[in-house]
Write a protein that holds these residues in place. Structure first.
Motif, PDB file in Angstrom:
ATOM      1  N   ILE A 276       0.851  -1.188   0.000  1.00 33.97           N
ATOM      2  CA  ILE A 276       0.000   0.000   0.000  1.00 33.97           C
ATOM      3  C   ILE A 276       0.885   1.236   0.000  1.00 33.97           C
ATOM      4  CG2 ILE A 276      -1.765   1.275   1.267  1.00 33.97           C
ATOM      5  CD1 ILE A 276      -2.761  -1.382   2.382  1.00 33.97           C
ATOM      6  N   LEU A 297      -7.002   2.189   3.802  1.00 32.81           N
ATOM      7  CA  LEU A 297      -6.999   2.263   2.346  1.00 32.81           C
ATOM      8  C   LEU A 297      -7.924   3.385   1.888  1.00 32.81           C
ATOM      9  CD1 LEU A 297      -5.507   0.574   0.219  1.00 32.81           C
ATOM     10  CD2 LEU A 297      -7.613  -0.728  -0.111  1.00 32.81           C
ATOM     11  N   GLU A 300     -10.741   4.282  -4.259  1.00 28.73           N
ATOM     12  CA  GLU A 300      -9.966   4.050  -5.472  1.00 28.73           C
ATOM     13  C   GLU A 300      -9.753   5.320  -6.284  1.00 28.73           C
ATOM     14  OE1 GLU A 300     -10.474   0.719  -8.026  1.00 28.73           O
ATOM     15  OE2 GLU A 300     -11.419  -0.498  -6.462  1.00 28.73           O
ATOM     16  N   GLN A 302      -8.904   8.027  -5.227  1.00 26.48           N
ATOM     17  CA  GLN A 302      -7.798   8.783  -4.626  1.00 26.48           C
ATOM     18  C   GLN A 302      -6.483   8.018  -4.699  1.00 26.48           C
ATOM     19  OE1 GLN A 302      -8.676  10.491  -0.721  1.00 26.48           O
ATOM     20  NE2 GLN A 302     -10.878  10.442  -1.161  1.00 26.48           N
ATOM     21  N   TRP A 303      -6.471   6.862  -5.373  1.00 25.52           N
ATOM     22  CA  TRP A 303      -5.229   6.107  -5.509  1.00 25.52           C
ATOM     23  C   TRP A 303      -4.252   6.871  -6.395  1.00 25.52           C
ATOM     24  CZ3 TRP A 303      -6.597   0.186  -6.191  1.00 25.52           C
ATOM     25  CH2 TRP A 303      -7.218  -0.256  -5.021  1.00 25.52           C
ATOM     26  N   SER A 304      -2.985   6.587  -6.198  1.00 25.41           N
ATOM     27  CA  SER A 304      -1.934   7.312  -6.907  1.00 25.41           C
ATOM     28  C   SER A 304      -0.926   6.310  -7.453  1.00 25.41           C
ATOM     29  CB  SER A 304      -1.266   8.310  -5.954  1.00 25.41           C
ATOM     30  OG  SER A 304      -0.281   9.053  -6.622  1.00 25.41           O
ATOM     31  N   ASP A 337      -6.706   3.935 -14.149  1.00 23.21           N
ATOM     32  CA  ASP A 337      -6.910   3.413 -12.797  1.00 23.21           C
ATOM     33  C   ASP A 337      -6.211   2.072 -12.608  1.00 23.21           C
ATOM     34  OD1 ASP A 337      -8.371   5.603 -12.166  1.00 23.21           O
ATOM     35  OD2 ASP A 337     -10.330   4.670 -12.498  1.00 23.21           O
ATOM     36  N   LYS A 340      -2.745   2.496 -11.396  1.00 29.04           N
ATOM     37  CA  LYS A 340      -2.535   3.122 -10.098  1.00 29.04           C
ATOM     38  C   LYS A 340      -2.333   2.081  -9.012  1.00 29.04           C
ATOM     39  CE  LYS A 340      -4.842   7.515 -11.042  1.00 29.04           C
ATOM     40  NZ  LYS A 340      -5.882   8.475 -10.607  1.00 29.04           N
ATOM     41  N   THR A 341      -1.636   2.489  -7.973  1.00 30.82           N
ATOM     42  CA  THR A 341      -1.291   1.596  -6.861  1.00 30.82           C
ATOM     43  C   THR A 341      -2.247   1.832  -5.699  1.00 30.82           C
ATOM     44  OG1 THR A 341       1.041   1.649  -7.491  1.00 30.82           O
ATOM     45  CG2 THR A 341       0.550   1.006  -5.241  1.00 30.82           C
ATOM     46  N   PRO A 342      -2.682   0.766  -5.018  1.00 29.04           N
ATOM     47  CA  PRO A 342      -3.498   0.977  -3.815  1.00 29.04           C
ATOM     48  C   PRO A 342      -2.813   1.960  -2.872  1.00 29.04           C
ATOM     49  CG  PRO A 342      -3.413  -1.345  -4.377  1.00 29.04           C
ATOM     50  CD  PRO A 342      -2.454  -0.651  -5.304  1.00 29.04           C
ATOM     51  N   THR A 343      -3.516   2.998  -2.506  1.00 33.05           N
ATOM     52  CA  THR A 343      -2.933   4.090  -1.725  1.00 33.05           C
ATOM     53  C   THR A 343      -3.702   4.255  -0.420  1.00 33.05           C
ATOM     54  OG1 THR A 343      -2.369   5.183  -3.814  1.00 33.05           O
ATOM     55  CG2 THR A 343      -2.228   6.507  -1.809  1.00 33.05           C
TER      56      THR A 343
END
Length: 981
Positions: A276, A297, A300, A302-304, A337, A340-343
């Protein structure tokens, strides 16, 4: 005396169980004081055991306190020991009473502090006495209804202190017994009970020459003077964290800070493939590398993605959150999306993993200020705010600092000075720093450890020889790097009457000297591995064994564990035999000497023929491995040549690999695989093996993208397809390209680890890099403790030794594997740090232009590899002082300016110099020379470029280890000429 408590418990079935708990109390326990012994003949209430050794003296202590005009003893509560152990380690605390209550609490809460405390207690000059208050009839207290365990223990400490004051106030003798506590409530209650009590800070301030001790006070309860601004959100309380984790609202994991961007990190959560991502100060929320944290978490949308910025915290000012620019850049390029990585964001700290940190002091510019910033050597650790009154002296030294707390209203954590290591730049000091930073045990072996070594002179007893296979008639030899003194393997090869060959690998029998459970065995298990630095070796076992009795020296009888195969001419194994043996090596050669012997057609002695056969078999074995999908990777390896007198590095060379290097490697691999099959067959639940997990496809993305940008397709569906792809990726105009590709492939890999067979399914045993279904370590017991365990298992398999409970304990050996994996990882990092340190020393007073290659393109920098030095560094772009503005393209990972574009693997010429303007922090500076960009490039140093030799095709092929030697004929001519000379 005996106290008893009766408990009644009702089961679900309605049965009543009665439990009786007994606690024994005594009235003859020794208080440890000299006063008690001298006056006990005439006073009945003093201790009865007169023949006990006196620990506590009645003379004035070395530390003079203004609070007392007469001698005094100190009683410490648990928190004083836990938080102020650095002060207690100083030789100013004498006549100290450690209560059993406190000792048990410290042992439970911090094994590290407990170990340090036991070392202090063991020093008889310090006069630290353990008083068993929990079994003394006058000092034992029972927990009352409604009282928690901490309050009960605090009360027990006060009762014991009060008893000591009464106990030692006899016949005109008076010794004050003083309680030290930083617990405000405990201190208040002690004062109400007329017990002499002070906080640690109050006591230290009362001592003569206390300034250096004040620097070491823990800042755990320290409050900032500025209460206004809060930099971070609150951490959630433990109860809320545990509930949230249980209900799946939060995730528990280990925080890993980024080396390249201080505003970024990852939380690795067990059971989740992807880590994460956490970004920005609010997201990191005071987590420090290694902490166990709870992370929430984010939605989604807002994931980066990980930042492409290389960002270091250079100034003690508020830096705007640059990651906002990154998010805008992501939107500009319409990052999908799926990419993107789970943020998430860190909402609480479950367990701090703080340690002591090495680094330098950055003194405050304000005259007379005692608050300063400490800059850790490890870039993953934030700066630490400390108080010291010795800033002028410490600013020139490497120091150690401990972190105490991190309040919300402080940008940096708060800590205290522990000790100084030595002058900045001094080689011994810098070596000490890297050993401490990588947690390498490097103190001298204790007398207890050394007591288990054989007495010299020593020779192999006849009864030991009689119980082994005597192989001293065989023509055995060893091949190792130059200067190797810990020779743990040797080989032989001979033709058998049936036309097959006997090939033997003989490994030093270290377990003959290291017996189970001894102090020597425990120390070796703790160290785990030998650590090799550029100019020294930190041995796992004492040198009497590593350099002498276990080292397979030339023409000396040695005890070994042998793995012997019968092979046909195609290197097919007919049968395998294991045995304890005795050998006598005929020759101890370097790789170069062995290569010359193989290549010189005029040398036809037994050793030369044996080496040639071994070399031929090794090539066939390697081909079989490659056909199965084994990988040939690369990493830059260099050799530093030192001045014989000053020991300063005077030259840096790339290590040359010869056929003999690979010959030895192949037979060590074969021996390890053979032994792995044997011990697993015998001990399917508790064999110590080594596995190399297959990386996820996500890990390969940088490699695939780098290959694609250069026109190559890198197939990573299997190890075999990856190996074939790497073999095909060759560029005539960039001979080092394939090596760099393999270096990049190496960085996509997961680390190989030790494990216990019963803890994993058999399909998880696979060693991805070697394409082997099972593997272990057997061939280096002098420098790896895992090999010692494997030797013990194999000895039981063949009936050469008997088993013992710990050898078959899965859980205990699982813990041992964790330590071995950790020690092995730290040893690798320490070795690399040692090379980097010596490269810095080499570049002092030097400026050199060197050819390099771009390994990674970042948004504001290029990561450069210099093959000649095996060195990586950062070339920063878009500097404020430059008018040149580079444009970053995230899609193809490139930087461009006008008609010049930088991409991964492009050749480049940079100027290397060591910036020593800041004595606190020397830096190796990279400046662009070619391609030339007006206003950005620096003029080349022509004489340096003339001196530099281009990397030859031979060196490239050797580094890659993928092709046969192409220049053998030329080499033979050179060798013959050398021999004639």
């Amino acid at each position: 005396m005996l106290t008893t408590k009766v408990y009644f418990r009702k089961t679900k079935g309605g049965n009543i169980f009665k439990t009786v708990k007994e606690h024994y109390l005594r009235d003859d326990l020794w208080c440890g004081s000299k006063i008690c012994k001298e006056t006990s003949n005439n006073v009945t209430n003093l201790c009865k055991q007169k023949d006990r050794e006196c620990i506590l003296d009645d003379e004035d202590t070395s530390a003079k306190s203004t609070f007392f005009s007469s001698p005094y003893y100190l009683v410490l509560d648990t928190n004083i020991i836990l938080h102020q152990i650095d002060i207690l380690s100083e030789n100013v605390f004498y006549n100290v009473i450690i209560l059993q209550t406190v000792l048990k609490e410290v042992q439970h809460k911090s094994p590290i502090v407990y170990k340090r405390l036991k070392e202090i207690i063991a020093d008889v000059k310090r006069r630290f006495y353990i008083f068993v208050n929990e079994h003394h009839k006058e000092t034992y207290v029972e927990r009352v209804p409604g009282e928690n365990i901490n309050d009960r223990n605090d009360r027990a400490i006060r009762v014991a202190t009060k008893w000591y004051n009464k106990h030692l106030n006899v016949n005109g003798h008076k010794v004050f017994v003083v309680l030290l506590t930083d617990d405000a409530e405990n201190k208040m209650k002690a004062m109400q009970e007329d017990i002499p009590v002070y906080s640690m800070e109050e006591y230290v301030q009362s001592l003569e020459k206390s300034n250096f001790l004040l620097d070491k006070l823990s800042k755990r309860n320290f409050q900032l003077e500025t209460e206004g601004r809060e930099f971070f959100p609150c951490h959630l309380p433990p109860s809320e964290l545990h509930s949230g984790i249980k209900n799946g609202i939060y995730f528990q994991g280990t925080f890993s800070a980024s080396r390249e961007n201080f505003l970024e990190g990852n939380v690795n959560v067990d059971g989740i493939e992807k880590s994460i991502l956490v970004q920005g100060r609010m997201g990191l929320n005071r987590a420090i590398d290694g902490d166990i944290v709870a992370v929430e978490l984010l939605p989604e949308d807002q994931w980066s993605i990980p930042s492409d910025i290389v960002l270091q915290d250079e100034e003690d000012t508020d830096i705007p959150d640059i990651l906002d620019d990154e998010k805008q850049l992501n939107n500009l390029f319409n990052v999908k999306d799926t990419e993107k990585t789970p943020t998430g964001k860190i909402v609480g700290i479950i367990r701090r993993k703080w340690r002591q940190y090495c680094g330098i002091l950055n003194p405050s510019i304000i005259q007379g200020n005692v608050k300063h910033l400490f800059i850790p050597a490890e870039r993953k650790i934030p700066k630490v705010r400390i108080e010291t009154r010795q800033s002028e002296l410490l600013s020139k030294q490497r120091i150690i600092v401990a972190i105490d707390s991190w309040p919300r209203n402080s940008r940096y954590p708060l800590g205290h000075f522990v000790r100084a290591l030595g002058n900045i730049g001094d080689k011994e000091t810098e070596n000490e720093v890297l050993l401490l930073e990588h947690d390498v045990p490097h103190s001298r072996f204790s007398d207890a450890v050394l007591s288990f070594l054989p007495k010299m002179p020593w020779s192999i007893p006849e009864n030991v020889i009689a119980a082994r296979e005597d192989l001293r008639h065989l023509d055995i030899c060893s091949v190792d790097p130059p200067g190797c003194t810990d020779i743990d393997d040797a080989l032989h090869c001979r033709l058998l009457p049936n036309g097959n060959y006997e090939v033997g690998v003989h490994i030093a029998d270290v377990t003959h000297f290291i017996k189970v459970g001894t102090a020597l065995d425990k120390e070796a298990a703790l160290r785990g591995t030998t650590v090799y630095l550029v100019d020294k070796r930190i041995s796992m076992i004492p040198e009497l064994l590593s350099n002498n009795l276990c080292s397979l020296r030339e023409n000396e009888d040695r005890l070994t564990f042998s793995c012997i195969w019968e092979m046909d001419s195609e290197a097919n194994i007919i049968n395998t035999k294991f045995c304890k043996s005795v050998i006598k090596s005929r020759r101890a050669m370097t790789y170069e000497e062995a290569q010359i012997k193989i290549d010189d057609v005029n040398q036809n002695d037994v050793i030369a023929e044996s080496l040639r056969n071994l070399n031929n078999f090794a090539k066939k074995l390697k081909k079989k491995r490659m056909d199965k999908g084994a990988l040939t990777l690369a990493s830059p390896e260099i050799y530093l040549r030192e001045d014989n007198e000053t020991h300063e590095p005077i030259d840096v060379q790339v290590k040359k690999l010869r056929d003999t290097n690979f010959m030895i490697e192949e037979f060590m691999l074969l021996a390890n695989i053979s032994v792995a099959h044997k011990i697993f067959a015998e001990f399917p639940e508790c064999a110590m093996l080594r596995r190399h997990p297959e990386p996820s496809q996500k890990n390969f993305e940088p490699l695939i993208k780098a290959g694609k940008n250069q026109g190559f397709v890198i197939n990573t569906n299997s190890g075999k397809e990856l190996a074939e792809s790497l073999d095909k990726a060759q560029k005539e105009d960039n001979p080092y390209f394939n090596t760099m590709l393999r270096i990049l492939a190496t960085r996509c890999m997961l680390q190989a680890v030790y494990f216990i067979s019963g803890m994993h399914q058999q399909n998880e045993f696979y060693h991805y890099g070697l394409a082997s279904p099972i593997y272990t370590h057997f061939t280096s017991p002098i420098r790896r403790y895992a090999d010692i365990i494997v030797h013990r298992l194999l000895a039981v398999c063949i009936g050469a030794d008997v088993t013992y409970p710990e050898l078959l304990d899965k859980q205990e050996n699982h813990k041992l594997c964790s330590n071995l994996n950790y020690r092995n990882r730290m040893a690798q990092y320490a070795g690399r740090a040692s090379v980097a340190l010596n490269i810095h020393l080499f570049f002092r007073e030097k400026v050199k232009d060197e050819e390099g290659y771009i390994l990674f393109v970042r948004k504001n920098a290029l990561q450069i590899l210099i093959p000649r030095y095996g060195l990586e560094g950062t070339l920063y772009l878009n500097k404020t002082e430059s008018s040149v503005n580079f444009i970053y393209n995230r899609e193809d990972h490139s930087q461009s300016y006008e008609n010049i574009t930088f991409r991964t693997f492009d050749p480049i010429v940079v100027q290397l110099s060591l910036d020593r303007s800041n004595v606190q922090h020397e830096k190796l500076i990279f400046k662009l020379v070619k391609p030339e960009i007006p206003g950005f490039s620096v003029p080349p140093i022509k004489q340096e470029l003339v001196e530099q030799q281009p990397i030859s095709n031979v060196e490239i092929n050797e580094a890659n280890a993928t092709e046969k030697r192409k220049s053998s004929n030329v080499l033979q001519k050179k060798q013959k000429k050398k021999k004639r000379n």
